[in-house]
Design an enzyme around this catalytic site. Structure first.
Site, PDB file in Angstrom:
ATOM      1  N   ILE A  79      -7.228   7.519  -0.945  1.00  0.00           N
ATOM      2  CA  ILE A  79      -7.064   6.065  -0.954  1.00  0.00           C
ATOM      3  C   ILE A  79      -7.907   5.566   0.203  1.00  0.00           C
ATOM      4  O   ILE A  79      -7.809   6.064   1.328  1.00  0.00           O
ATOM      5  CB  ILE A  79      -5.584   5.651  -0.826  1.00  0.00           C
ATOM      6  CG1 ILE A  79      -5.454   4.114  -0.851  1.00  0.00           C
ATOM      7  CG2 ILE A  79      -4.918   6.242   0.396  1.00  0.00           C
ATOM      8  CD1 ILE A  79      -4.020   3.608  -0.920  1.00  0.00           C
ATOM      9  N   SER A  80      -8.791   4.613  -0.062  1.00  0.00           N
ATOM     10  CA  SER A  80      -9.747   4.177   0.949  1.00  0.00           C
ATOM     11  C   SER A  80      -9.057   3.545   2.150  1.00  0.00           C
ATOM     12  O   SER A  80      -7.959   2.983   2.055  1.00  0.00           O
ATOM     13  CB  SER A  80     -10.735   3.168   0.351  1.00  0.00           C
ATOM     14  OG  SER A  80     -11.575   3.775  -0.593  1.00  0.00           O
ATOM     15  N   GLN A  81      -9.726   3.629   3.287  1.00  0.00           N
ATOM     16  CA  GLN A  81      -9.289   2.951   4.494  1.00  0.00           C
ATOM     17  C   GLN A  81      -9.179   1.448   4.207  1.00  0.00           C
ATOM     18  O   GLN A  81     -10.057   0.869   3.574  1.00  0.00           O
ATOM     19  CB  GLN A  81     -10.330   3.201   5.584  1.00  0.00           C
ATOM     20  CG  GLN A  81     -10.045   2.547   6.914  1.00  0.00           C
ATOM     21  CD  GLN A  81     -11.180   2.794   7.898  1.00  0.00           C
ATOM     22  OE1 GLN A  81     -12.127   3.522   7.606  1.00  0.00           O
ATOM     23  NE2 GLN A  81     -11.088   2.185   9.061  1.00  0.00           N
ATOM     24  N   PRO A  82      -8.107   0.790   4.652  1.00  0.00           N
ATOM     25  CA  PRO A  82      -7.961  -0.639   4.387  1.00  0.00           C
ATOM     26  C   PRO A  82      -9.167  -1.467   4.833  1.00  0.00           C
ATOM     27  O   PRO A  82      -9.563  -2.407   4.134  1.00  0.00           O
ATOM     28  CB  PRO A  82      -6.697  -1.014   5.162  1.00  0.00           C
ATOM     29  CG  PRO A  82      -5.873   0.252   5.128  1.00  0.00           C
ATOM     30  CD  PRO A  82      -6.882   1.357   5.263  1.00  0.00           C
ATOM     31  N   ARG A 101       0.825  -1.220   0.000  1.00  0.00           N
ATOM     32  CA  ARG A 101       0.000   0.000   0.000  1.00  0.00           C
ATOM     33  C   ARG A 101       0.858   1.268   0.000  1.00  0.00           C
ATOM     34  O   ARG A 101       0.435   2.307  -0.508  1.00  0.00           O
ATOM     35  CB  ARG A 101      -0.938  -0.015   1.217  1.00  0.00           C
ATOM     36  CG  ARG A 101      -2.018   1.082   1.211  1.00  0.00           C
ATOM     37  CD  ARG A 101      -3.024   0.845   2.323  1.00  0.00           C
ATOM     38  NE  ARG A 101      -4.123   1.804   2.289  1.00  0.00           N
ATOM     39  CZ  ARG A 101      -4.270   2.801   3.147  1.00  0.00           C
ATOM     40  NH1 ARG A 101      -3.375   2.993   4.109  1.00  0.00           N
ATOM     41  NH2 ARG A 101      -5.308   3.621   3.049  1.00  0.00           N
TER      42      ARG A 101
END
Length: 218
Positions: A67-70, A41
């Protein structure tokens, strides 16, 4: 911005810790967790912000996008029930992190992004990393009819409604995962296409995504 592609023990260890965080938060699909543990990431971050890459948070990537939260990535991916060889339409390529997770699971990904600067970077970075989806630049809210139908569709931005045009691009037995609500918060919605004009809809947890912009959205 300074991007480097180095993946050492420090970053690999950080991914393992992230996987354990997601497992404790309720992600159960071991294949999804394995994909999170494999995709670097931090490659999607300016080197200055590498210390943020494996925190379970969203992070700005420019052009008003994140970038989205994992956890969110894992949650949406788990709902798709990806099987190797599935043909998947991704609405909102962004930086490409979600794309990589889908491809690690064996999906054949068609991904569309409306922001040209993000698109131009992603078409360089992902192939360098070894991921080669089919890229498109354009309005994701109307899908990609030329390559339909799809086994799965994932929308990575918040929509006011479920676009009917996307449902039409699903195979029977296919799944659409989309956050639906206002511009402040959305409920995750899954739609299973049970027949040509029949759908089974489930409304799940609350999230907050950037808005889906386009002809069939905001």
């Amino acid at each position: 911005m300074a991007y480097k592609f180095i993946d050492n023990y420090r970053e690999q260890g950080a991914r393992k810790r992230l996987v354990e965080i997601l497992r404790k938060k309720g992600i159960e699909d071991e294949q999804v967790l394995a994909a999170i543990g494999k995709v670097p990431r931090h490659y999607f971050f300016d080197e200055t912000f590498w210390n943020q890459a494996y925190k379970d948070i969203a992070f700005p990537i420019g052009e008003g996008q994140t970038i989205s939260q994992p956890y969110t990535v894992a949650y949406q991916t788990e709902l798709l029930h990806i099987r190797k060889g599935d043909k998947v339409l991704e609405i909102g390529t962004g930086c490409g992190y979600q794309t990589c997770i889908l491809m690690e699971l064996g999906a054949k990904v068609f991904t569309i992004e409306r922001q040209e600067k993000l698109y131009e970077r992603t078409i360089q970075v992902l192939p360098y990393m070894g991921y080669k989806p089919k890229f498109f630049l354009g309005d994701g809210s109307i899908g990609i009819a030329t390559d339909a139908p799809y086994d799965k569709i994932i929308v990575t931005a918040g929509a006011p409604t479920v676009p009917q045009v996307l449902l039409k691009q699903l195979n029977i037995g296919g799944i659409l995962v989309i956050p639906v609500g206002d511009e402040q918060s959305q409920k995750m919605v899954t739609v299973l296409k049970t027949a040509e004009n029949d759908y089974e809809r489930h409304v799940l947890d609350t999230f907050r995504f950037v808005p889906l912009v386009g002809d069939r959205a905001w």
